[in-house]
Design a protein around this motif. Structure first.
Motif, mmCIF file in Angstrom:
data_model
loop_
_atom_site.group_PDB
_atom_site.id
_atom_site.type_symbol
_atom_site.label_atom_id
_atom_site.label_comp_id
_atom_site.label_asym_id
_atom_site.label_seq_id
_atom_site.Cartn_x
_atom_site.Cartn_y
_atom_site.Cartn_z
ATOM 1 N N GLY A 48 -4.758 26.471 -30.944
ATOM 2 C CA GLY A 48 -4.787 26.519 -29.181
ATOM 3 C C GLY A 48 -3.719 25.749 -28.534
ATOM 4 O O GLY A 48 -3.355 25.922 -27.598
ATOM 5 N N THR A 49 -3.595 24.413 -29.216
ATOM 6 C CA THR A 49 -2.666 23.567 -28.271
ATOM 7 C C THR A 49 -1.172 24.105 -28.794
ATOM 8 O O THR A 49 -0.294 23.364 -27.765
ATOM 9 N N LEU A 50 -0.950 24.985 -29.276
ATOM 10 C CA LEU A 50 0.335 25.590 -29.684
ATOM 11 C C LEU A 50 1.000 25.932 -28.376
ATOM 12 O O LEU A 50 2.326 25.976 -28.064
ATOM 13 N N GLY A 51 0.174 26.431 -27.305
ATOM 14 C CA GLY A 51 0.610 26.800 -26.156
ATOM 15 C C GLY A 51 1.589 25.837 -25.267
ATOM 16 O O GLY A 51 2.339 25.905 -24.423
ATOM 17 N N GLN A 52 1.498 24.276 -25.855
ATOM 18 C CA GLN A 52 2.162 23.369 -25.188
ATOM 19 C C GLN A 52 3.731 23.231 -25.685
ATOM 20 O O GLN A 52 4.465 22.980 -24.911
ATOM 21 N N ILE A 53 3.887 23.808 -26.667
ATOM 22 C CA ILE A 53 5.095 23.582 -27.520
ATOM 23 C C ILE A 53 5.919 24.748 -27.766
ATOM 24 O O ILE A 53 7.198 24.810 -27.652
ATOM 25 N N ILE A 54 5.415 25.844 -27.854
ATOM 26 C CA ILE A 54 5.866 27.307 -28.359
ATOM 27 C C ILE A 54 6.174 28.147 -27.023
ATOM 28 O O ILE A 54 5.481 28.351 -26.282
ATOM 29 N N PRO A 55 7.643 28.249 -26.870
ATOM 30 C CA PRO A 55 7.847 29.090 -25.766
ATOM 31 C C PRO A 55 7.678 30.537 -25.815
ATOM 32 O O PRO A 55 7.430 30.989 -27.071
ATOM 33 N N PRO A 56 7.610 31.231 -24.585
ATOM 34 C CA PRO A 56 7.968 30.817 -23.312
ATOM 35 C C PRO A 56 6.476 30.148 -22.978
ATOM 36 O O PRO A 56 5.415 30.656 -23.095
ATOM 37 N N SER A 57 6.572 28.761 -22.265
ATOM 38 C CA SER A 57 5.434 28.003 -22.226
ATOM 39 C C SER A 57 5.344 27.602 -20.714
ATOM 40 O O SER A 57 6.607 27.125 -20.320
ATOM 41 N N ILE A 58 4.209 27.695 -19.910
ATOM 42 C CA ILE A 58 4.284 27.201 -18.402
ATOM 43 C C ILE A 58 4.513 25.535 -18.500
ATOM 44 O O ILE A 58 5.161 25.122 -17.834
ATOM 45 N N VAL A 59 4.108 24.921 -19.682
ATOM 46 C CA VAL A 59 4.177 23.320 -19.820
ATOM 47 C C VAL A 59 5.980 23.072 -19.690
ATOM 48 O O VAL A 59 6.345 22.337 -19.061
ATOM 49 N N LEU A 60 6.491 23.884 -20.463
ATOM 50 C CA LEU A 60 8.036 23.717 -20.897
ATOM 51 C C LEU A 60 8.688 24.197 -19.337
ATOM 52 O O LEU A 60 9.528 23.320 -19.001
ATOM 53 N N ILE A 61 8.305 25.082 -18.744
ATOM 54 C CA ILE A 61 8.962 25.489 -17.283
ATOM 55 C C ILE A 61 8.697 24.184 -16.528
ATOM 56 O O ILE A 61 9.835 23.887 -15.769
ATOM 57 N N LEU A 62 7.561 23.729 -16.157
ATOM 58 C CA LEU A 62 7.220 22.830 -15.409
ATOM 59 C C LEU A 62 8.083 21.275 -16.009
ATOM 60 O O LEU A 62 8.580 20.595 -14.955
ATOM 61 N N LEU A 63 8.119 21.112 -17.110
ATOM 62 C CA LEU A 63 8.565 20.004 -17.637
ATOM 63 C C LEU A 63 10.166 20.020 -17.398
ATOM 64 O O LEU A 63 10.762 19.149 -17.083
ATOM 65 N N ALA A 64 10.823 21.252 -17.628
ATOM 66 C CA ALA A 64 12.085 21.331 -17.255
ATOM 67 C C ALA A 64 12.449 21.063 -16.080
ATOM 68 O O ALA A 64 13.705 20.441 -15.868
ATOM 69 N N ASP A 65 11.870 21.432 -15.000
ATOM 70 C CA ASP A 65 12.022 21.008 -13.605
ATOM 71 C C ASP A 65 11.911 19.696 -13.524
ATOM 72 O O ASP A 65 12.670 18.965 -12.853
ATOM 73 N N ALA A 66 10.812 18.986 -13.995
ATOM 74 C CA ALA A 66 10.825 17.718 -13.898
ATOM 75 C C ALA A 66 11.847 16.649 -14.547
ATOM 76 O O ALA A 66 12.198 15.700 -14.015
ATOM 77 N N ILE A 67 12.125 17.247 -15.925
ATOM 78 C CA ILE A 67 13.258 16.387 -16.482
ATOM 79 C C ILE A 67 14.662 16.789 -15.865
ATOM 80 O O ILE A 67 15.452 15.714 -15.646
ATOM 81 N N SER A 68 15.027 17.774 -15.158
ATOM 82 C CA SER A 68 16.159 18.317 -14.589
ATOM 83 C C SER A 68 16.430 17.146 -13.426
ATOM 84 O O SER A 68 17.321 16.496 -13.245
ATOM 85 N N ASN A 69 15.298 16.976 -12.530
ATOM 86 C CA ASN A 69 15.223 16.012 -11.499
ATOM 87 C C ASN A 69 15.447 14.673 -11.755
ATOM 88 O O ASN A 69 16.384 13.931 -11.431
#
Length: 526
Positions: free
Chosen positions: A157-178
């Motif tokens: 169930g926790t694979l949703g954190q790391i396997i794309p497309p993932s909401i976590v990765l989308i939000l993390l991309a915005d934070a990392i980009s800033n």
């Protein structure tokens, strides 16, 4: 300066305390920040202009006009539609029937379906609860060890954190980009460009390796302790039909590959791919929920897939730009065919929406999607205010100094930041951590020389491990709430331990071999 330091640390401590006390995340972040900003203004140590700049920050490119965040509500809606149309049940049913005769087959099926659901929904809680309700009773009935069964479900169930497309990765991309932009300004160099596609491609290889490790653990268990994961016996269900396999397993897999492949190959932006994903989810839901009285609508859905195929073929074979020199009859004919095919495709989507409405699933899906989206963006606005006030007190410099003071140089700073995020993952959801903690610790780490994409993948894996770790792991709470009463909490905790070891293994592997996270983004960027 000492007073500013005291207020910055007190503000962070007050926010954590309020969150642990159970107060609303968005209101807590915004409220605590506003209170401390007013205190700072009264003491004449906080500039009022920072606070008045918040509306422009919200309306500007950081939130409301941020193209990266446009994909968030679309991917959320895609996942909710697939969940409510019971596609997950079909996936698990088909996979378990195909692999049930193999020792450990139900475990393999749960891991594979968990990976597919992770790529479909990207929402950990929904995936864990869905698989607990569907798979756990069947695994226990087939005499699976409760520890192995619950551990497999929680970890998958926790694979949703790391396997794309993932909401976590989308939000993390915005934070990392800033964060990368802030680091670049401090280093007085050109800005780092970190996109959602970079994180999707960077997470793909570690995610697949992690799935392989899960499967390998079940295989080892089936050999060393076969009594814990027996093959399915006394299966009186009718044999699977070709249509069940094609539509139950093949169709969701094709949708995931289409969405992810279009992003990784650069054919579509994440927002465009998410829109295609929503359309595909509506078509699949219409097929899944249709009854004998929906034959006309079902026919439109089938024709819609043909229309989509025609659009893809025509757009790839013919230059349809009518305003360029040399545009002839072929271009005009291709445009006409594409328009007709698009109309057919839209008719199929309308048919799927009508079927969802008839089954009384459309309004609940839309309401759930709006609720989740509103929660995410309200937290983002609260976190923006919190970050603004924290930096106004010089909090970013405090965090940078703390990381630099940790023994061990930049690697010591990295370990220290990861430990803090891991511990906060016991108490805070990934959204709060991404919006509050990541912007504070990431710029100093990038200044120290770490690759932003590699950092983001390590953080995602770290949070995934935290959500699986007893006694406070979120995934374990979700599983405990949905599991039958006969399953003990101690069994859930003990079952998660081997998978936590696998998680730590992949974190160390990615840390030791950064190319696992950076090679594919570099390849797709060329």
């Amino acid at each position: 300066m000492e007073l500013e330091l005291l207020l910055a640390l007190s503000m962070f401590a007050a926010a954590i305390a309020a969150l642990l006390a159970g107060y609303s995340v968005a209101v807590t972040l915004g409220g605590v920040a506003l209170i401390f900003a007013l205190i700072g203004m009264s003491l004449d140590i906080f500039p009022e202009s920072l606070l008045t700049s918040l509306p422009s920050r919200i309306q500007g490119g950081s939130i409301m006009q941020n193209e990266t965040l446009v994909a968030v509500p679309l991917f959320i809606l895609m996942g909710v539609i697939l969940e409510r149309s019971r596609v997950a049940e079909d996936l698990l049913h088909v996979a378990s029937r195909l692999l049930g005769g193999v020792r450990g087959g139900l475990g393999y099926a749960v891991v594979i379906v968990g990976a597919l659901l992770a790529a479909s929904t990207g929402i950990v809680g929904a995936t864990v609860i869905t698989m607990t309700l569907i798979a756990l009773p069947s695994m226990l009935q087939q005499k699976y060890d409760p520890r192995l069964a619950t551990g497999t479900i929680a970890a998958s169930g926790t694979l949703g954190q790391i396997i794309p497309p993932s909401i976590v990765l989308i939000l993390l991309a915005d934070a990392i980009s800033n964060a990368a932009s802030q680091a670049a300004s401090k280093m007085d160099i050109g800005g780092f460009v970190v996109s959602v596609g970079d994180l999707f491609s960077g997470a793909l290889i570690p995610g697949l390796i992690l799935v392989g490790l899960y499967l390998a653990w079940i295989a080892i268990t089936s050999v060393l302790r076969p009594e814990q994961c027996p093959s399915v016996v006394h299966d009186t269900s009718p044999p699977l039909t070709r249509n069940e396999v094609v539509f139950g397993l093949g169709a969701p897999l094709l949708l995931i590959l289409a969405v992810l492949g279009s992003i990784l190959t650069g054919i579509a932006t994440p927002s465009e791919a998410a829109a295609v994903g929503v359309a595909g989810a509506i078509l699949l839901a219409g097929m899944r929920l249709s009854t004998s009285g929906d034959q006309l609508l079902l026919s439109l859905i089938y024709i819609a897939f043909a229309g989509l195929a025609v659009i893809l073929v025509v757009t790839n074979l013919v230059d349809m730009r009518l305003g360029v020199a040399g545009a002839g009859a072929l271009a005009f004919g291709a445009v006409g065919i594409a328009v007709i095919a698009s109309a057919v495709f839209l008719a199929g989507i309308a048919a799927g929406i009508l079927i969802l409405h008839r089954r009384q699933q459309l309004q609940p899906a839309l309401r759930s999607g709006v609720n989740i989206t509103a929660m995410v963006f309200l937290i983002l606005i609260g976190a923006s205010l919190f970050s603004l006030v924290f930096r106004g007190f010089g909090g970013d410099e405090i965090v940078a100094d703390m990381l630099h003071s940790i023994p061990g140089g930049r690697w010591g700073a990295l370990v220290g930041a990861m430990v803090v995020m891991f511990l906060l993952g016991f108490f805070l959801d990934f959204i709060e951590i991404i919006f509050v903690v990541v912007p504070l610790v990431t710029p100093p780490l990038i200044v120290m020389g770490f690759d932003p994409v590699w950092l983001a993948i390590l953080m995602a894996l770290n949070l995934q491990t935290s959500f699986l770790t007893p006694p406070f792991g979120f995934a374990l709470f979700y599983l405990r709430g949905a599991a039958p009463e006969g399953v003990k909490t101690s069994e859930i905790w003990r079952g998660a331990i081997p998978f936590i070891g696998l998680q730590l293994m992949i974190i160390l592997l990615v840390a030791a071999i950064p190319a696992l996270a950076t090679w594919l983004p570099g390849l797709t960027a060329k």
